[in-house]
Design a protein around this motif. Structure first.
Motif, PDB file in Angstrom:
ATOM      1  N   ARG A 188       5.573  -1.960  -0.977  1.00 52.64           N
ATOM      2  CA  ARG A 188       5.079  -3.032  -0.165  1.00 52.64           C
ATOM      3  C   ARG A 188       4.922  -4.319  -0.474  1.00 52.64           C
ATOM      4  N   ASP A 236      -1.333   4.927  -3.924  1.00 55.64           N
ATOM      5  CA  ASP A 236      -1.147   3.466  -3.459  1.00 55.64           C
ATOM      6  C   ASP A 236      -0.503   2.804  -4.631  1.00 55.64           C
ATOM      7  N   ASP A 285       3.022  -0.782   7.339  1.00 58.96           N
ATOM      8  CA  ASP A 285       2.660  -0.741   5.785  1.00 58.96           C
ATOM      9  C   ASP A 285       3.776  -1.147   4.864  1.00 58.96           C
ATOM     10  N   VAL A 286       4.706  -0.986   5.487  1.00 59.77           N
ATOM     11  CA  VAL A 286       6.126  -1.830   4.646  1.00 59.77           C
ATOM     12  C   VAL A 286       7.300  -2.056   5.556  1.00 59.77           C
ATOM     13  N   ARG A 324       3.197   3.588  -3.347  1.00 58.70           N
ATOM     14  CA  ARG A 324       3.489   2.979  -2.238  1.00 58.70           C
ATOM     15  C   ARG A 324       3.575   1.543  -2.561  1.00 58.70           C
ATOM     16  N   TRP A 327       6.135   4.863   7.782  1.00 60.62           N
ATOM     17  CA  TRP A 327       5.766   3.725   7.046  1.00 60.62           C
ATOM     18  C   TRP A 327       5.891   2.331   7.533  1.00 60.62           C
TER      19      TRP A 327
END
Length: 501
Positions: free
Chosen positions: A41, A74, A208-209, A37, A203
């Motif tokens: 990010r 992550d 988160d992004v 992820r 997401w």
């Protein structure tokens, strides 16, 4: 001791699991795949690119079935801890970025195997490059042709000529809104794509992004089967018409006769050898003309291979190259792919293509997007990052030489012999993008002055001391002395700011 093999998300073809040559993983070795992820990010990637990469990884995992351990984590380090138990050794083919290579080399239990997915070994290229007085793609291309016996007739190139580029620069057919080529292969989305889209939506909702661009129906292959189908369709139905209009642009035909195979090659779904061999077979069977086949071969066995090798040969310091001292920031409308804010038809059209698809062919990239950034004096590192994030086929190794060297001339000529930029006349000649447009390609000054024409002369003036000694562009630089409106042009450009043209 058990040894598993780690597949990165751009190592998805069968060649990355083939250990027959003794330089790959053991046959039937367990496979690890890690979805990080943190990759998404850190940067604001194009949504269609994120979708394609995740879809391709998950399609490959589905193909491998029980053989693969697929971890969503992550970071890569966390994923590796979860995917490979203590005591399990891991092999991985040489990654395609310096950052990923540094990561895998820092891990005690990981053994790095030679790269896959390219025609030449890195040590072979280094020996060739060290023996050259200058690194030019044309010389390298001939070396690869000879070394791999591609389009060769004994020791000579087929047809007696190495490069048929002069036959591949025709203007678009007059009065035609499209080239009329057979449609490219388009994949059908499936339940994996639905799952990817749900995850990306979640997401974004969670904050988160953040992405840029649009994620419409997936346009590019996400599996080996789809990539092979796309290659066959190109070779049978589109290669014949590729060469002649290779450098042309049409507002309503963004793909022309281009192959659209770059993302499949860069995901590892296709091998370059099968692409060039297929094209050569089409020529030998009389199914495609030599200018189209040679042009396609030059893109893959020449330019793509050259860029990959230079990425490693030039070293990490190449990233900071900035021979022209450009430091400008990318404006928000550019970063947001806000094509609707742009009045200049060429730039609006190409930004719209990037926004909607994550792709344009090489001439819009170089002579519209790259040329505009160069004329405006934007920081080449920021421009490189933008191309990396916003194109579905963009990777660090792809964009660093292409943008720093080819597009922004930030290396001062180590890779190319001149800056690739032009006034509006070139765009007008090679496209239908200048009509209708509020700007005129033959105007340098005034309300209807073309931003590319004015920007071109401003660029030459700004860097006159550097460029007037370059044999390939010095004549244009000395043309500044004939411009009676140069003072007005420079004043106009100082006041332009970074508002969209």
């Amino acid at each position: 001791m058990t040894t598993a093999h780690w597949l990165f998300g751009d190592q998805l073809g069968p060649g990355f699991l083939d250990g027959a040559d003794g330089e790959g993983p053991a046959r039937d070795a367990p496979v690890l795949m890690i979805e990080s992820r943190a990759v998404f990010r850190r940067r604001r990637f194009h949504r269609a690119k994120a979708h394609l990469v995740l879809s391709a990884m998950r399609h490959r995992a589905a193909e491998l079935g029980d053989r693969v351990t697929y971890v969503q984590a992550d970071t890569y380090r966390e994923g590796l801890r979860r995917a490979a138990a203590d005591g399990v050794r891991v092999t991985v083919h040489h990654p395609t970025s310096r950052a990923a290579l540094a990561l895998v080399r820092s891990l005690d239990r990981v053994t790095v195997l030679p790269p896959r997915g390219f025609l030449l070994r890195q040590d072979d290229f280094r020996r060739w490059a060290d023996a050259q007085r200058g690194l030019r793609m044309e010389t390298f291309y001939r070396h690869v042709r000879r070394d791999h016996e591609i389009l060769m007739d004994g020791e000579a190139p087929v047809g007696g000529t190495w490069n048929l580029d002069h036959e591949n620069r025709e203007q678009p057919p007059p009065g035609r809104r499209t080239l009329g080529a057979a449609a490219p292969y388009r994949p059908r989305e499936d339940e994996i794509d639905e799952e990817v889209r749900r995850d990306l939506d979640r997401w974004e909702r969670e904050g988160d992004v953040a992405f840029v661009g649009r994620d419409g129906p997936r346009r590019f292959p996400a599996s080996r089967r789809e990539a092979r189908t796309a290659l066959r369709r190109f070779l049978r139905h589109r290669l014949e018409g590729f060469g002649t209009y290779e450098d042309a642009m049409l507002a309503d035909d963004g793909v022309m006769s281009h192959s659209l195979l770059s993302s499949s090659l860069n995901l590892g779904l296709l091998d370059p050898a099968e692409c060039v061999e297929g094209a050569e077979a089409a020529w030998r069977a009389g199914e495609a003309p030599l200018n189209s086949v040679e042009g396609f071969v030059r893109q893959i066995a020449g330019w793509r291979e050259y860029v990959w090798q230079l990425y490693w040969y030039f070293g990490e310091d190449y990233r900071a190259s900035n021979a022209l001292g450009h430091t400008g920031s990318l404006p928000d409308w550019w970063n947001d792919l806000d094509a609707d804010a742009v009045s200049a038809r060429c730039l609006a059209t190409v930004l719209r293509q990037v926004r909607d698809t994550g792709w344009t062919h090489h001439i819009p990239r170089l002579m519209v997007l790259g040329s505009y950034a160069l004329q405006r004096g934007w920081d080449p590192a920021a421009v490189t990052d933008w191309f990396h994030r916003c194109f579905v086929d963009g990777y660090d190794w792809v964009m660093l030489p292409n943008v720093v060297g080819m597009s922004q001339y930030a290396d001062g000529g180590r890779m190319t012999t001149k800056p690739y930029t032009s006034g509006g006349a070139y765009i007008d000649r090679m496209s239908d993008l200048c009509r209708p447009c509020p700007y005129r390609p033959d105007r340098r000054v005034g309300a209807d002055a073309c931003p590319f024409t004015a920007g071109y002369w401003n660029f030459l003036h700004r860097h006159r001391g550097t460029l007037e000694h370059n044999a390939r562009i010095s004549r244009a630089v000395h043309g500044l002395d004939r411009l009676k409106d140069l003072s007005a042009l420079l004043e106009q450009e100082r006041g332009r700011g970074e508002d969209p043209p």
